[in-house]
Design a protein around this motif. Structure first.
Motif, PDB file in Angstrom:
ATOM      1  N   GLY A  24       0.798  -1.222   0.000  1.00 51.41           N
ATOM      2  CA  GLY A  24       0.000   0.000   0.000  1.00 51.41           C
ATOM      3  C   GLY A  24       0.826   1.264   0.000  1.00 51.41           C
ATOM      4  O   GLY A  24       0.289   2.360   0.148  1.00 51.41           O
ATOM      5  N   GLY A  25       2.129   1.129  -0.172  1.00 55.99           N
ATOM      6  CA  GLY A  25       3.011   2.288  -0.118  1.00 55.99           C
ATOM      7  C   GLY A  25       3.376   2.871  -1.471  1.00 55.99           C
ATOM      8  O   GLY A  25       4.446   3.448  -1.634  1.00 55.99           O
ATOM      9  N   ILE A  26       2.497   2.748  -2.439  1.00 58.44           N
ATOM     10  CA  ILE A  26       2.793   3.215  -3.798  1.00 58.44           C
ATOM     11  C   ILE A  26       3.065   4.717  -3.840  1.00 58.44           C
ATOM     12  O   ILE A  26       4.027   5.159  -4.460  1.00 58.44           O
ATOM     13  CB  ILE A  26       1.626   2.865  -4.751  1.00 58.44           C
ATOM     14  N   ILE A  27       2.234   5.497  -3.179  1.00 57.02           N
ATOM     15  CA  ILE A  27       2.410   6.955  -3.209  1.00 57.02           C
ATOM     16  C   ILE A  27       3.717   7.345  -2.533  1.00 57.02           C
ATOM     17  O   ILE A  27       4.465   8.185  -3.039  1.00 57.02           O
ATOM     18  CB  ILE A  27       1.207   7.666  -2.565  1.00 57.02           C
ATOM     19  N   GLY A  28       4.028   6.719  -1.416  1.00 54.13           N
ATOM     20  CA  GLY A  28       5.297   6.981  -0.735  1.00 54.13           C
ATOM     21  C   GLY A  28       6.487   6.569  -1.576  1.00 54.13           C
ATOM     22  O   GLY A  28       7.510   7.248  -1.604  1.00 54.13           O
ATOM     23  N   ALA A  29       6.343   5.442  -2.284  1.00 52.52           N
ATOM     24  CA  ALA A  29       7.429   4.964  -3.144  1.00 52.52           C
ATOM     25  C   ALA A  29       7.667   5.918  -4.301  1.00 52.52           C
ATOM     26  O   ALA A  29       8.816   6.294  -4.580  1.00 52.52           O
ATOM     27  CB  ALA A  29       7.109   3.571  -3.661  1.00 52.52           C
ATOM     28  N   VAL A  30       6.598   6.318  -4.970  1.00 51.60           N
ATOM     29  CA  VAL A  30       6.744   7.251  -6.106  1.00 51.60           C
ATOM     30  C   VAL A  30       7.322   8.573  -5.620  1.00 51.60           C
ATOM     31  O   VAL A  30       8.223   9.132  -6.253  1.00 51.60           O
ATOM     32  CB  VAL A  30       5.394   7.456  -6.829  1.00 51.60           C
ATOM     33  N   SER A  31       6.833   9.060  -4.491  1.00 55.23           N
ATOM     34  CA  SER A  31       7.361  10.313  -3.936  1.00 55.23           C
ATOM     35  C   SER A  31       8.845  10.179  -3.610  1.00 55.23           C
ATOM     36  O   SER A  31       9.640  11.070  -3.933  1.00 55.23           O
ATOM     37  CB  SER A  31       6.598  10.696  -2.664  1.00 55.23           C
ATOM     38  N   GLY A  32       9.220   9.068  -2.992  1.00 52.28           N
ATOM     39  CA  GLY A  32      10.627   8.841  -2.664  1.00 52.28           C
ATOM     40  C   GLY A  32      11.492   8.708  -3.906  1.00 52.28           C
ATOM     41  O   GLY A  32      12.623   9.212  -3.939  1.00 52.28           O
ATOM     42  N   MET A  33      10.972   8.044  -4.916  1.00 54.96           N
ATOM     43  CA  MET A  33      11.728   7.891  -6.159  1.00 54.96           C
ATOM     44  C   MET A  33      11.980   9.251  -6.805  1.00 54.96           C
ATOM     45  O   MET A  33      13.080   9.516  -7.295  1.00 54.96           O
ATOM     46  CB  MET A  33      10.974   6.962  -7.125  1.00 54.96           C
ATOM     47  N   ILE A  34      10.972  10.114  -6.789  1.00 53.74           N
ATOM     48  CA  ILE A  34      11.108  11.427  -7.421  1.00 53.74           C
ATOM     49  C   ILE A  34      11.955  12.367  -6.570  1.00 53.74           C
ATOM     50  O   ILE A  34      12.908  12.978  -7.058  1.00 53.74           O
ATOM     51  CB  ILE A  34       9.713  12.033  -7.692  1.00 53.74           C
TER      52      ILE A  34
END
Length: 84
Positions: A42-52
């Motif tokens: 469920g951490g997709i938004i956190g992952a995308v934010s961290g990647m960017i």
């Protein structure tokens, strides 16, 4: 459900940031499977934010392909959860 997703995304964001920090120091790293696993939880938004924000894993095509698969799986699971 909302508190769980908020915490999961916050933790995922932090883990991506920590892994980038470790990479810069040439230290022990968090495995890609762990990064993908917490994203799947469920951490997709956190992952995308961290990647960017941390510019982490954005140029690694093999990771991005696996990450897209994780996003698709999460979307299907979310759809099924909402539908029932």
């Amino acid at each position: 459900m909302i508190p769980f997703l908020f915490i999961t995304n916050l933790v995922t964001f932090g883990v991506f940031g920590f892994d980038k920090w470790q990479a810069k120091k040439h230290q022990w790293r968090i495995s890609e499977n762990t990064l993908l696993g917490i994203s799947l939880l469920g951490g997709i938004i956190g992952a995308v934010s961290g990647m960017i924000i941390f510019n982490h894993k954005v140029s690694k095509k093999s990771f991005l392909m696996k990450f897209i698969l994780v996003v698709l799986i999460d979307l299907v699971l979310l759809y099924r959860l909402i539908r029932h």
